[in-house]
Design an enzyme around this catalytic site. Sequence first.
Site: not given
Length: 304
Positions: A116, A222, A278
């Site tokens: 990730d 992010y 994921h």
Amino acid sequence: MTAADVERRGMKLESKQENFEYSHHRAYVNGIRLHYVVAGKGLPVVLLHGWPQTWYAWKEIIPKLAQSYTVIAPDLRGCGFSEKTLAGYDKLTIAQDIHALVEQLGFKEIFLVGHDIGANVAFTYAAEYPENVKRLVLLDAFVAGFGLEKLMDVANGGRWHFGFHMAKDLPEYLIAGRERIYLDYFFKNLTYNPLSIKEEDIDEYVRQYSAPGALRAGFELYRSLLKDGEHNQKYRHQKLRTPILAYGGESAAGDKLRKSLLPLADHVEGGSIPECGHFIPEEKPEFLAKVLYDFFGETGTSSH
């Protein structure tokens, strides 16, 4: 358990086979305090977690790798027991954090694994310090500047949460006090089997991301992604010579991850993991440990 508790003693966690003791440490590197876990003996393997997780995401992988390797699993800047700084969440700065930690520990070469957000840190690390990375493993995360932007494009089927997390201050205000509801959504919806991540594991992540400043730090990871994409363009014309193993979960990135990396490196292998979403380290720990052993292919004396 508080950060002080972690510093005083190793944390014992139940794995499927045994009680396994992780040695917890703090280091002051690159101007911040990083928490990391160490286990095993041999050539060094560094494991970098993603969001919304901490070093704890590797709890099933560490005992398996520690049979043959020195395993180092840091909490990234702002996550877990590491310092929650006001700035520095671009992946270059975090790669510099990890490189400084590796240098302080005395390792010249490492095997590097990232999942990730941690995969974006790992890619930047390998591109910036190619002589320091023997082999690179990227798990279910497209690299900023080389495929991630498509996943961020909601109008064309991308994931909605990227834009939401990038909004200044808003996600913190809306989620504070509702961390369990919000984080549980991702663990339930981004796994192939929602039961693969246990409730007590989600409790741990909720506890960590409910700490003061933790949500903000997570969202800063992010908010820096567009900047990361711009920075990564410098790597477009200098292919990585470091061999890469890239796997995506069948119901997540799949083999698209491996294909997206082909223009960026001389050697890329991997593919899609069946019946996996994921969160690969927790959904398929046995599979992941096996392919890591096969890919690294070296054990024995540590490379100091």
